[in-house]
Write an enzyme that holds these catalytic residues in place. Structure first.
Site, mmCIF file in Angstrom:
data_model
loop_
_atom_site.group_PDB
_atom_site.id
_atom_site.type_symbol
_atom_site.label_atom_id
_atom_site.label_comp_id
_atom_site.label_asym_id
_atom_site.label_seq_id
_atom_site.Cartn_x
_atom_site.Cartn_y
_atom_site.Cartn_z
ATOM 1 C CG ASN A 154 61.595 0.962 59.647
ATOM 2 O OD1 ASN A 154 61.173 0.340 60.622
ATOM 3 N ND2 ASN A 154 62.538 1.888 59.746
ATOM 4 C CG HIS B 9 63.204 6.740 61.574
ATOM 5 N ND1 HIS B 9 64.110 5.983 62.308
ATOM 6 C CD2 HIS B 9 63.636 8.031 61.649
ATOM 7 C CE1 HIS B 9 65.044 6.787 62.786
ATOM 8 N NE2 HIS B 9 64.784 8.025 62.405
ATOM 9 C CD GLU C 184 56.504 6.045 66.032
ATOM 10 O OE1 GLU C 184 56.566 4.802 66.063
ATOM 11 O OE2 GLU C 184 57.262 6.771 66.689
ATOM 12 C CG ASP D 132 67.640 1.395 50.984
ATOM 13 O OD1 ASP D 132 67.746 2.432 50.320
ATOM 14 O OD2 ASP D 132 68.002 1.318 52.193
ATOM 15 N N GLY E 229 56.051 -3.267 71.108
ATOM 16 C CA GLY E 229 55.091 -3.581 70.066
ATOM 17 C C GLY E 229 53.888 -2.670 70.013
ATOM 18 C CB SER E 230 53.198 0.823 71.072
ATOM 19 O OG SER E 230 54.106 1.608 70.320
HETATM 20 C C1 GRF Z 1 58.948 3.491 67.909
HETATM 21 O O1 GRF Z 1 59.385 4.787 68.263
HETATM 22 C C2 GRF Z 1 59.162 3.305 66.422
HETATM 23 O O2 GRF Z 1 59.192 4.537 65.737
HETATM 24 C C3 GRF Z 1 60.483 2.673 66.316
HETATM 25 O O3 GRF Z 1 60.519 1.793 67.433
HETATM 26 C C4 GRF Z 1 59.857 2.430 68.542
HETATM 27 C C5 GRF Z 1 59.152 1.433 69.411
HETATM 28 O O4 GRF Z 1 58.131 0.871 68.661
HETATM 29 N N1 GRF Z 1 60.629 2.024 65.050
HETATM 30 P P1 GRF Z 1 57.092 -0.195 69.306
HETATM 31 O O5 GRF Z 1 56.416 0.466 70.487
HETATM 32 O O6 GRF Z 1 57.897 -1.410 69.757
HETATM 33 O O7 GRF Z 1 56.150 -0.495 68.186
#
Ligand code: GRF
Length: 201
Positions: A112, A114, A184, A151, A16-17
């Site tokens: 989303n 990515h 991100e 989508d 969940g970062s």
């Molecule tokens: C991240 O690399 C994100 O791009 C992908 O999931 C990975 C982990 O995300 N969608 P998080 O640390 O759980 O938010």
């Protein structure tokens, strides 16, 4: 929070970062009209859930394995979204495909993030370290992050924003992953705030 806020649910599956980056932006009142009011996790016991509960944000676990079929899984998710009167869904490290009934109800309002420059290095199986290893193996000189609308195919909807990072000569998958992840965390909250500012409900 005022009543005209855009009510946001964030879907998570692990650390969940990205959720944390969004919630820190919310704490700093940098999310504009976006208000995260619900977190849905596909997995119990993950750190993302604590990031919500520590801020008194509703956190719900909906695990596919507790459902008899995909339809029940989707129905449980939709029930939680409808009960919380959600306007926008943000996938953030969410590893399950979003079912057609959810796509239909939230058409054009599911975002989303990515960890690559779509349309390259996306699609089924392209997540986490697999993405970065493929980018390095292909000899790419740059990678980055894409925020896009969802989508009914993985990593396929219209791109909302991208940010690039260099791929360095001796990068490991993990080093590239960390460089992309930092981008991100900067991009997603901004795109969410901007998207919700422009949303016509
Ligand atoms: C991240 O690399 C994100 O791009 C992908 O999931 C990975 C982990 O995300 N969608 P998080 O640390 O759980 O938010």
């Amino acid at each position: 929070m005022t009543t005209n806020n855009v009510r946001v649910a964030v879907f998570v599956s692990g650390g969940g970062s990205n959720l944390e980056a969004i919630l820190v932006a919310q704490d700093r009142e940098e999310l504009g009209k976006a208000q995260v009011v619900l977190v849905i996790s596909s997995k119990a016991g993950v750190q993302a859930l604590e990031r919500a509960t520590s801020r008194q944000i509703q956190a719900v676990v909906v695990e596919r394995k507790t459902c008899v079929n995909d339809e029940e899984f989707e129905a449980k998710i939709l029930n939680a979204l409808n009960a919380a009167k959600i306007d926008v869904v943000c996938l953030a490290g969410y590893l399950k495909k979003i079912g057609p009934s959810i796509i239909q109800q939230y058409q054009g309002r599911i975002l989303n993030v990515h960890p690559a420059l779509l349309p390259k290095y996306g699609g089924a199986g392209m997540y986490g370290h697999f993405v970065h290893e493929a980018v390095i193996k292909a000899g790419e000189k740059e990678s980055g992050v894409t925020v896009h609308l969802v989508d009914n195919e993985f990593d396929h909807g219209p791109v909302l924003a991208q940010a690039k990072v260099p791929v360095l000569p001796n990068d490991s998958g993990e080093q590239l992953a960390q460089r992309v992840l930092a981008e991100e965390h900067k991009l997603y909250p901004k795109v969410l705030a901007d998207f919700c500012q422009k949303l016509k409900r």
